[in-house]
Write an enzyme that holds these catalytic residues in place. Structure first.
Site, short mmCIF file in Angstrom:
data_model
loop_
_atom_site.label_atom_id
_atom_site.label_comp_id
_atom_site.label_asym_id
_atom_site.label_seq_id
_atom_site.Cartn_x
_atom_site.Cartn_y
_atom_site.Cartn_z
N GLY A 87 -16.87 85.60 -28.98
CA GLY A 87 -15.79 86.47 -28.66
C GLY A 87 -15.63 87.40 -29.24
N ASN A 141 -10.96 76.07 -27.22
CA ASN A 141 -12.15 76.75 -26.37
C ASN A 141 -12.12 75.87 -25.27
OD1 ASN A 141 -15.79 76.55 -27.01
ND2 ASN A 141 -14.54 77.71 -25.36
N GLY A 142 -12.03 76.54 -23.94
CA GLY A 142 -12.13 75.87 -22.79
C GLY A 142 -10.99 76.08 -21.70
N CYS A 149 -21.74 71.74 -20.41
CA CYS A 149 -22.14 73.08 -19.82
C CYS A 149 -23.46 73.39 -20.09
CB CYS A 149 -21.05 74.22 -20.37
SG CYS A 149 -21.47 75.81 -20.03
N TYR A 156 -27.52 80.88 -21.98
CA TYR A 156 -27.05 82.04 -22.35
C TYR A 156 -26.13 82.36 -23.51
CZ TYR A 156 -24.43 86.38 -22.04
OH TYR A 156 -23.64 87.55 -22.12
N ASP A 191 -31.81 85.81 -18.38
CA ASP A 191 -31.20 84.59 -18.43
C ASP A 191 -30.37 84.33 -16.99
OD1 ASP A 191 -28.39 85.50 -19.06
OD2 ASP A 191 -29.50 86.50 -20.41
N CYS A 251 -16.53 79.33 -12.36
CA CYS A 251 -16.46 78.21 -13.37
C CYS A 251 -14.94 78.27 -13.63
CB CYS A 251 -17.17 78.81 -14.72
SG CYS A 251 -16.96 77.69 -15.88
N CYS A 277 -22.85 69.75 -16.77
CA CYS A 277 -22.21 70.38 -15.64
C CYS A 277 -23.30 71.57 -15.20
CB CYS A 277 -20.93 70.95 -16.25
SG CYS A 277 -20.08 72.03 -15.06
N CYS A 321 -21.44 75.75 -11.51
CA CYS A 321 -21.69 77.00 -10.87
C CYS A 321 -22.69 77.54 -10.28
CB CYS A 321 -21.40 78.24 -12.05
SG CYS A 321 -22.53 77.78 -13.54
S1 SF4 Z 1 -19.41 75.75 -14.07
FE1 SF4 Z 1 -21.44 76.67 -15.13
S2 SF4 Z 1 -20.54 78.05 -16.68
FE2 SF4 Z 1 -18.81 76.51 -16.26
S3 SF4 Z 1 -19.10 74.68 -17.53
FE3 SF4 Z 1 -20.34 74.38 -15.84
S4 SF4 Z 1 -22.36 75.04 -16.09
FE4 SF4 Z 1 -20.91 75.88 -17.74
#
Ligand code: SF4
Length: 483
Positions: free
Chosen positions: A36, A112-113, A251, A257, A361, A397, A455, A458
């Site tokens: 950030g 954060n989140g 994530c 990235y 990436d 996301c 996760c 996206c």
């Molecule tokens: S949707 Fe993509 S960017 Fe968002 S938490 Fe899940 S993996 Fe990460």
């Protein structure tokens, strides 16, 4: 903006029980600057109360303007935050930590989140008379704490457990009051948060392990999903669970990235994961080329892995100007191509007449990639074969990363799958060929947890938590975006 990459993400760093808390917090937060660059803030306990200092700008800029009293004070604990958000007047108001006076005692929070049920909670609280000072979902934590403290007769721990039980989504939190520091991680563990110990017995908690190593703390472990850790003023540390954690949803894009290659996140070395992604990409999608080149910086380690696996020489054809930062965002420069050229310069000697495998990436909107490819061609590259270290981004996301709305994602706009999709993407980007790492291949590169514990929403649209915004418009898929 210069970059088409996702922009909304944050970093946290807190310290307690050590000598020189302010300097340690500064060091730790500075090493998280990549998470950030719009605003930074620090909150500390000294002289029997809490103090807050925050502002727009980089970590060093904000710490440079700390009041003199901070330097002379004996600080017992501190939390800090970096934020990358939209520019403008709202930046400072929304900068964190946020601090409120709850029944005569200051309580602060850094986050954060993204809290996925923020809209519902905000409406409920407003209906009960709550007045919000900011537009961030983080402020909800303070409002909930105020109500829960009242219900639990000012028992801070019980109040926090009840408040956290109301939240859905991604939240790593650091909280501070004059008597204690607290760290929290959501039950699915979307974002990373780790714990380190100084030789003198003090503690540091930070988004990435790089902050611990820079500040001289030894990595101890991750804050577990669903865990709260309280550090009391007497130095004691108490851990308790506020929720069961039946599965995780780390994530995966942190590895692709966001995180620094010198960090460990979710138990894996980012450096090793990125190299493994490059090796796997070389196996899945070889290219008949003269040289492997990264788009620096996040493509660099994957490119090393690709070169190692394929036996094709590695070289650098793009040189990144590291001094292009936040201040370079010039509203007068409307051409993305100009912006990209100033951030990344081609090295003609490395490119002229070469068939290049370019390791990137991710492709988000596609406009930055287009401009970059144009630059490489102008510098004399004969063929450009792009290899991407994750699958196509087709979904938004809701968990702390500000990907553009779904309709702005290039892969989603192009549509389709398989060879036809790749050919059309390559045609629009003016590439000789394009390939993405498969989702299975990407997940095979992390070793600390099974694939089901990451996760990938996206990429595949499988959301571990359904956010309010999707419930509000469940049928209209193109509404996908950030809550
Ligand atoms: S949707 Fe993509 S960017 Fe968002 S938490 Fe899940 S993996 Fe990460």
């Amino acid at each position: 903006m210069i970059s088409e990459k996702p922009r909304e993400y944050c970093g946290l760093c807190g310290c307690t029980g050590s000598e020189g808390i302010l300097d340690l917090t500064h060091l730790g937060l500075h090493s998280l600057q990549h998470r950030g660059q719009e605003a930074a803030g620090v909150m500390a306990a000294f002289d029997g109360t809490c103090h807050l200092h925050k502002g727009a700008g980089l970590v060093d800029e904000v710490f440079a303007t700390l009041p003199a009293a901070w330097r002379k004070a004996t600080i017992s604990h501190a939390i800090s935050h970096v934020r990358y958000s939209t520019a403008g007047a709202s930046t400072v108001v929304n900068a964190q930590p946020l601090m409120a006076n709850i029944n005569g005692e200051f309580v602060g929070v850094a986050h954060n989140g993204t809290i996925c049920n923020a809209g519902t909670l905000r409406s409920e609280l407003q209906a009960e008379g709550a007045i919000f000072q900011t537009t961030t979902d983080t402020e909800l934590v303070l409002h909930l704490m105020a109500r829960c403290l009242h219900r639990h007769n000012h028992d801070y721990r019980e109040a926090l457990v009840e408040a956290l039980g109301r939240l859905k989504g991604a939240f790593c939190l650091l909280l501070l009051s004059k008597g204690r520091m607290t760290a929290v991680r959501d039950p699915l563990g979307f974002r990373p948060l780790c714990l380190g110990r100084f030789k003198d017995g003090g503690w540091m908690v930070a988004s990435e392990s790089i902050a611990l190593s820079v500040a001289g703390a030894e990595y101890v472990r991750e804050v577990e999903p669903g865990e709260i850790i309280f550090w009391e003023k007497d130095g004691s540390m108490v851990s308790r669970r506020f929720a069961e954690s039946p599965r995780r949803a780390h994530c995966i894009f942190e590895h692709v990235y966001f995180a620094r290659p010198g960090s460990y996140v979710f138990g894996d070395s980012v450096y090793e994961v990125r190299k493994a992604m490059g090796r796997r990409l070389a196996i899945e999608s070889p290219a008949d080329v003269d040289v492997v080149m990264p788009v620096p910086d996040s493509g660099t380690y994957a490119a090393l892995g690709y070169a190692e696996q394929s036996g094709v020489p590695f070289d650098m054809g793009l040189s990144r100007n590291h001094y292009v930062g936040r201040t370079f965002i010039d509203p007068g420069l409307s051409s993305r191509r100009k912006l990209v050229q100033r951030k990344m310069q081609p090295i003609v000697e490395a490119l002229k007449g070469k068939r290049i495998c370019l390791i990137e990436d991710s492709i988000v909107r596609g406009s930055t990639s287009k401009a970059r490819i144009h630059t490489l061609r102008e510098a004399g590259a004969r063929e450009i074969h792009m290899r991407v270290t994750c699958p196509p981004h087709r979904h938004g996301c809701y968990f702390g990363i500000d990907f553009p709305d779904r309709e702005k994602l290039m892969a989603n706009k192009v549509g389709g799958t398989g060879a036809e999709f790749l050919a059309e993407m390559a045609r629009q980007l003016q590439l000789d060929s394009l390939a993405y790492l498969s989702q299975e291949g990407m997940l095979s590169c992390v070793t600390a947890h099974p694939a089901k514990d990451y996760c990938c929403a996206c990429f595949d649209g499988e959301y571990p938590v359904i956010p309010d915004v999707m419930n509000a418009a469940p049928i209209v898929e193109d509404n996908a975006g950030r809550a």
